[in-house]
Design an enzyme around this catalytic site. Sequence first.
Site, PDB file in Angstrom:
ATOM      1  N   TYR A  25      96.398  37.806  74.644  1.00  0.00           N
ATOM      2  CA  TYR A  25      95.551  37.247  73.591  1.00  0.00           C
ATOM      3  C   TYR A  25      96.374  36.559  72.515  1.00  0.00           C
ATOM      4  CZ  TYR A  25      90.493  37.859  73.681  1.00  0.00           C
ATOM      5  OH  TYR A  25      89.157  37.690  73.932  1.00  0.00           O
TER       6      TYR A  25
ATOM      7  N   ILE B 277      91.967  48.870  42.119  1.00  0.00           N
ATOM      8  CA  ILE B 277      91.279  49.124  43.384  1.00  0.00           C
ATOM      9  C   ILE B 277      91.725  48.159  44.476  1.00  0.00           C
ATOM     10  CG2 ILE B 277      89.240  50.192  42.345  1.00  0.00           C
ATOM     11  CD1 ILE B 277      87.791  47.513  42.608  1.00  0.00           C
TER      12      ILE B 277
ATOM     13  N   GLY C  70     103.353  40.967  63.467  1.00  0.00           N
ATOM     14  CA  GLY C  70     104.373  39.964  63.183  1.00  0.00           C
ATOM     15  C   GLY C  70     105.447  39.879  64.247  1.00  0.00           C
TER      16      GLY C  70
ATOM     17  N   GLY D 291      99.615  48.242  64.482  1.00  0.00           N
ATOM     18  CA  GLY D 291     100.316  49.509  64.391  1.00  0.00           C
ATOM     19  C   GLY D 291     101.049  49.911  65.642  1.00  0.00           C
TER      20      GLY D 291
ATOM     21  N   ASP E  66      96.737  46.471  67.616  1.00  0.00           N
ATOM     22  CA  ASP E  66      97.831  45.535  67.826  1.00  0.00           C
ATOM     23  C   ASP E  66      98.866  45.519  66.709  1.00  0.00           C
ATOM     24  OD1 ASP E  66      96.931  44.715  70.304  1.00  0.00           O
ATOM     25  OD2 ASP E  66      95.667  43.137  69.491  1.00  0.00           O
TER      26      ASP E  66
END
EC number: 1.4.3.-
Length: 727
Positions: free
Chosen positions: A457, A667, A376, A371, A369
């Site tokens: 959804y 990291i 947004g 990519g 959803d």
Amino acid sequence: MEGRRFLRFFSLSLCIGLVLLFTWSHLPYAPPYVSDLLDCTANSAWCSSKNRIQAKPPIPTRRLKDHSSDTPHHPLDPLTIQELNAVRTILNSHALFTSTSSYALHSIELQEPDKSLVLGWKHGDPLFPRKASIVARVDSKSLVLTVDLTTSEVTVHETGSHYGYPTMTLEELAAATFSPLKNADFNRTIVERGVDLADLGCLPLSTGWYGGADENRRLIKVQCYSTKDTVNFYMRPIERLTVLVDLDTQQVVEISDKGRGIPIPKAANTDYRYSAQRPNQVKKLIKPISIEQPDGPSFTVENDHLVKWANWEFHLKPDARAGVIVSRAKVWDPETGELRDVMYKGFTSELFVPYMDPTDAWYFKTYMDAGEYGFGLQAMPLEPLNDCPRNAYYMDGVFAAADGKPYVRSNMVCIFERYTGDIGWRHTECPITGMEVREVRPKVTLVVRMAASVANYDYIVDWEFQTDGLIRVKVGLSGILMVKGTSYENMNQVSSSQENLYGTLLSENVIGVIHDHYVTFHLDMDVDGSDNSFMKVNLQRQSNSPTESPRKSYLKATKTVAKTEKDAQIKLKLYDPSEFHVINPSKKTRVGNPVGYKLVPGGTAASLLDLDDPPQKRGAFTNNQIWVTPYNKSEQWAGGLFVDQSTGEDTLAVWSNRDRPIENKDIVVWYTLGFHHIPCQEDFPIMPTVSSSFDIKPVNFFESNPILRTPPNVATDLPVCTAAASA
């Protein structure tokens, strides 16, 4: 007739394409109205500890702001309307775009300055040169560009071979739903299936990737519904009718119609709107509840994006792909009086939603959803009193359309303080000690919320900050199930227990298909600085001999610091428990423990798909619940930069398998919240919200309990609000 068809079809296209979806309420219960709720406001006569309300409370409204004069104040502030317009002007005069009429801008975002520069920047310093990062399709080729807003220079980046296509634009999604109407065979099929074209609504569905002859074409599949007599058209599928559309040409490639014997489910009892419920059905289960703040909220938002609350400070911005981004999160240390770094950047990186039906009209439903659609871009304006409480602050998103024109997504994010009666800490002494001790502190938290409606959804994402230094990230699932039509009206018609429905019979002719949700978060932890290590603290059973102790066993914590990425690929195991710490080995507490934060897992459903299944190859970032990678500015999206029809060759799993060093490095921790969803009748016609969360919790970060010295509530602090007598 043509006018009716156009209007109905266009309105449903807007639902996906321009994100003007319906506002949903849980039926048949009455939502709160402003007249139900009392209001306490700072320095007003509405309410105080002593006074009663003397007038009707004001109607809360969404925050409406003119963004035409917005100015960036922080290196991470999103592009403003003026800057987006400048980018559009620069691109329109560039040879790449003047030489063609076939182009679309799939994203225009701030190209953030290098992390080292941002870390060294202080409030009051001049901003670094502002740049925009653009993903475009020009003459059917995907390009990544940078525009320098100071020099107007355009740089086209060499991106090598692409493993997929960019996030689809809202405009092309809307256009794709029109494409079938241009095809006479499709229109004839709709009529033969008993649906008036005026009642037709269609959705554009990403195709995934399965190889084959169409591998080098941008494709989308369109499936349709009957909107007659209900707004909940999702419950009225025209089953097994699928139209394959070329996204670049908007031409129909193929029509598959294999469901003519399957009836379209009836509209009865599908409408979820409060206004559609019969008065005798509405049941108000609770009296109005409102948390009032007579002195106003305890947080501030400075320069539109810098949030300060209690002992926290962080930068917050809406994002077209991630939804919302939290950056530069710092917490105040009561011992030193200083703000200390916790997290450089956190956001939703990808959502993977595979449906568990391998049949022709369903096998490809394995959505990503963020990519594919833009998490947004699918965000909804939040509704005061129902999405967010009265004293919430609302933040807008400013995005660019496919032609580069800026637009505003109003009230996309809200910020509010939450008090639910929870306890921050407590202790009372029992009478046997003879000590009269009763100490309790309430827990108040700060919530940052967004909600996205990705077609059927709804996702609710909360970033919740606590005064004890904990950050809780919660995802709620609601909205409407994606269902399939069936000839069955009752389970007694199912001929054999061996027959696979691929889900649950929810209502007559309606099956809710089993599916999973995986929400992967990018957490760039900077615990007291950028150079951190990942430490696994494993609990192992130890045995005693009878001569050592009456006990036969106990648990021992064994600490192991991950040297490389593969050491930090974690599959959670119930009977092999561990804690997962991000520590700063160069910073120690007074007694010598390395300072750190720990990831506390929740929502631990794991993917059970075959690793060689094409959807799982693309969603390989869900092969583990936890990954740790060295910071790399280009590695932000767990499914890769270009996700639509991707092949799985540019994912978090691929990056991590390079097995780079991660000890005492800058990291990034990746965590995936997982949900298995076997639908049930309570999910019909709209789902009660189901939530799960994970925590980022201090571990030896502070010298002691950081909220030890916070005061308890006393009666004079809190207002007592009572409704005034009717006039």
